[in-house]
Write a protein that holds these residues in place. Sequence first.
Motif, mmCIF file in Angstrom:
data_model
loop_
_atom_site.group_PDB
_atom_site.id
_atom_site.type_symbol
_atom_site.label_atom_id
_atom_site.label_comp_id
_atom_site.label_asym_id
_atom_site.label_seq_id
_atom_site.Cartn_x
_atom_site.Cartn_y
_atom_site.Cartn_z
ATOM 1 N N PHE A 139 -3.125 36.110 21.443
ATOM 2 C CA PHE A 139 -3.815 34.819 21.471
ATOM 3 C C PHE A 139 -5.248 34.976 21.992
ATOM 4 C CE2 PHE A 139 -4.864 31.036 24.105
ATOM 5 C CZ PHE A 139 -5.088 30.149 23.064
ATOM 6 N N LEU A 140 -5.435 35.795 23.022
ATOM 7 C CA LEU A 140 -6.784 36.017 23.543
ATOM 8 C C LEU A 140 -7.678 36.710 22.514
ATOM 9 C CD1 LEU A 140 -6.066 37.066 27.245
ATOM 10 C CD2 LEU A 140 -7.000 34.899 26.403
ATOM 11 N N ALA A 141 -7.091 37.552 21.680
ATOM 12 C CA ALA A 141 -7.878 38.166 20.608
ATOM 13 C C ALA A 141 -8.402 37.105 19.651
ATOM 14 C CB ALA A 141 -7.018 39.184 19.857
ATOM 15 N N GLY A 142 -7.560 36.140 19.316
ATOM 16 C CA GLY A 142 -8.011 35.060 18.449
ATOM 17 C C GLY A 142 -9.081 34.196 19.092
ATOM 18 N N VAL A 143 -8.888 33.873 20.379
ATOM 19 C CA VAL A 143 -9.888 33.047 21.072
ATOM 20 C C VAL A 143 -11.219 33.784 21.176
ATOM 21 C CG1 VAL A 143 -10.441 31.947 23.270
ATOM 22 C CG2 VAL A 143 -8.145 31.730 22.307
ATOM 23 N N ALA A 144 -11.170 35.087 21.479
ATOM 24 C CA ALA A 144 -12.409 35.871 21.548
ATOM 25 C C ALA A 144 -13.124 35.878 20.200
ATOM 26 C CB ALA A 144 -12.090 37.297 21.996
ATOM 27 N N THR A 145 -12.366 35.941 19.128
ATOM 28 C CA THR A 145 -12.980 35.888 17.800
ATOM 29 C C THR A 145 -13.594 34.519 17.537
ATOM 30 O OG1 THR A 145 -11.267 37.435 17.057
ATOM 31 C CG2 THR A 145 -12.561 36.337 15.369
ATOM 32 N N ASP A 146 -12.929 33.456 17.954
ATOM 33 C CA ASP A 146 -13.482 32.109 17.776
ATOM 34 C C ASP A 146 -14.823 31.958 18.493
ATOM 35 O OD1 ASP A 146 -11.135 31.644 16.442
ATOM 36 O OD2 ASP A 146 -10.181 30.584 18.107
ATOM 37 N N VAL A 147 -14.846 32.381 19.746
ATOM 38 C CA VAL A 147 -16.082 32.253 20.531
ATOM 39 C C VAL A 147 -17.192 33.107 19.925
ATOM 40 C CG1 VAL A 147 -17.108 32.643 22.798
ATOM 41 C CG2 VAL A 147 -14.795 31.692 22.617
ATOM 42 N N SER A 148 -16.853 34.306 19.503
ATOM 43 C CA SER A 148 -17.869 35.190 18.915
ATOM 44 C C SER A 148 -18.417 34.618 17.614
ATOM 45 C CB SER A 148 -17.269 36.577 18.666
ATOM 46 O OG SER A 148 -16.806 37.150 19.875
ATOM 47 N N LEU A 149 -17.558 33.998 16.824
ATOM 48 C CA LEU A 149 -18.028 33.405 15.569
ATOM 49 C C LEU A 149 -18.932 32.200 15.817
ATOM 50 C CD1 LEU A 149 -14.804 33.611 13.366
ATOM 51 C CD2 LEU A 149 -16.910 34.916 13.082
ATOM 52 N N LEU A 150 -18.619 31.433 16.845
ATOM 53 C CA LEU A 150 -19.466 30.272 17.154
ATOM 54 C C LEU A 150 -20.836 30.700 17.657
ATOM 55 C CD1 LEU A 150 -16.898 27.877 18.882
ATOM 56 C CD2 LEU A 150 -17.849 27.683 16.568
ATOM 57 N N LEU A 151 -20.892 31.839 18.327
ATOM 58 C CA LEU A 151 -22.164 32.312 18.882
ATOM 59 C C LEU A 151 -22.932 33.216 17.935
ATOM 60 C CD1 LEU A 151 -21.034 33.118 22.552
ATOM 61 C CD2 LEU A 151 -22.179 31.052 21.693
ATOM 62 N N ALA A 152 -22.286 33.746 16.909
ATOM 63 C CA ALA A 152 -22.935 34.714 16.026
ATOM 64 C C ALA A 152 -23.844 34.011 15.031
ATOM 65 C CB ALA A 152 -21.881 35.531 15.287
ATOM 66 N N ASP A 153 -24.774 34.765 14.507
ATOM 67 C CA ASP A 153 -25.658 34.244 13.479
ATOM 68 C C ASP A 153 -24.918 34.135 12.155
ATOM 69 O OD1 ASP A 153 -27.720 34.230 15.325
ATOM 70 O OD2 ASP A 153 -28.371 36.269 14.807
ATOM 71 N N GLU A 154 -25.457 33.323 11.262
ATOM 72 C CA GLU A 154 -24.828 33.143 9.962
ATOM 73 C C GLU A 154 -24.855 34.449 9.178
ATOM 74 O OE1 GLU A 154 -25.245 30.259 6.006
ATOM 75 O OE2 GLU A 154 -26.502 29.944 7.769
ATOM 76 N N GLY A 155 -23.767 34.759 8.537
ATOM 77 C CA GLY A 155 -23.663 35.990 7.769
ATOM 78 C C GLY A 155 -23.104 37.166 8.544
ATOM 79 N N ARG A 156 -22.866 36.993 9.839
ATOM 80 C CA ARG A 156 -22.328 38.090 10.648
ATOM 81 C C ARG A 156 -20.818 37.986 10.852
ATOM 82 N NH1 ARG A 156 -26.021 40.639 13.852
ATOM 83 N NH2 ARG A 156 -24.300 42.128 14.120
ATOM 84 N N ALA A 157 -20.174 37.070 10.163
ATOM 85 C CA ALA A 157 -18.753 36.847 10.393
ATOM 86 C C ALA A 157 -17.899 38.084 10.118
ATOM 87 C CB ALA A 157 -18.273 35.669 9.540
ATOM 88 N N PRO A 158 -18.088 38.814 9.017
ATOM 89 C CA PRO A 158 -17.242 40.007 8.807
ATOM 90 C C PRO A 158 -17.386 41.030 9.920
ATOM 91 C CG PRO A 158 -18.327 39.373 6.763
ATOM 92 C CD PRO A 158 -18.958 38.560 7.846
ATOM 93 N N ALA A 159 -18.607 41.262 10.388
ATOM 94 C CA ALA A 159 -18.805 42.242 11.459
ATOM 95 C C ALA A 159 -18.146 41.773 12.752
ATOM 96 C CB ALA A 159 -20.305 42.469 11.673
ATOM 97 N N VAL A 160 -18.234 40.476 13.031
ATOM 98 C CA VAL A 160 -17.617 39.947 14.247
ATOM 99 C C VAL A 160 -16.094 40.088 14.187
ATOM 100 C CG1 VAL A 160 -17.199 37.829 15.548
ATOM 101 C CG2 VAL A 160 -19.510 38.387 14.781
#
Length: 327
Positions: A139-160
């Motif tokens: 579950f923490l892996a999913g939450v960390a991914t959510d937070v990283s996606l919200l903070l990442a720039d557009e187009g960086r989703a696959p790398a995140v």
Amino acid sequence: MSEHSRTRPGAQPQPQPQQQPQHQQQPQHQQHSRSRPLPAPAVPPAATGGTPGAARAQGAGGAARPDAAPTRAKGSPLIAPGLLPATVTGALALLVAGTAQVGGAALAVAVALLQAVTAAGWFRLNGMWPARQGIALAFLAGVATDVSLLLADEGRAPAVIIGTLGAWCVLTLTLHLRNGSGPDERLYALTAAFTATALTVVAAGFLASLDAATADAVTVGAVAVAVAALARALPLPPFVSPAVALLAAAGAGVAAGQLTVLGGAGAATAPAAAGSVLGLITGGCALLGLRVASYDYPSRFVHMTAGVALPLTLAAPAVYLFGRAFV
């Protein structure tokens, strides 16, 4: 006569005088038992809800396992989640569809709820319970991914997504090195942990590069999953039900695509056509998730976790790829 009988003991059979007293001394309750029909074979304690030995006969979901013969006699040992889990799936999918139109923060809350149910359901589906550490880690892996996606720039989703998944897999492997169980059990636990982590991270695909166009794709895809899950739960023939569910998902995709104007004015395809294609794709993902969550014995906890979450979780990457490619 008495002397003759003593000189010739074989003239009168010996078993007969031995059986007669035994018959006369037979208790009354045994005589009555002969007149009654034989009782039916004893049902295992797990099927009757008895406590002796029930833990061994229980399924992975904690519900008592009935005899498998009647289930297999119907043609398939697998039991689909049913109408109640499908209703919960529909409610969760509509929550994702609605929050996608509100914004990333609201959608992140709905996705986090989906990730929690996904993590718990996968461990429960694999018979690993309690597995609090593994569930919490996934579950923490999913939450960390959510937070990283919200903070990442557009187009960086696959790398995140790939980076977060890789880091959490290394962490999971490091923690499992302390496991002192046998090699087979350790490998099974590690595989379940890796899969649960991957599923929760994949569920974050609803948040990937969320903008106006992909928000409509999330809404259309989630609505199609809700309709497909409910249609699959209807009491229809086994070979008809999947086709009906796919057609219902495509129709829901068309309707939702028209309401959201999927892709806007600059979309490569018309909203109706795009909605129908996305509805078919996500409807197929929903059917796959329901098939994975189907269990060979009735398990309420498995159906109310994995059966609820997997249809929507497996649709997340399809929604993201469709949003990037066609809208």
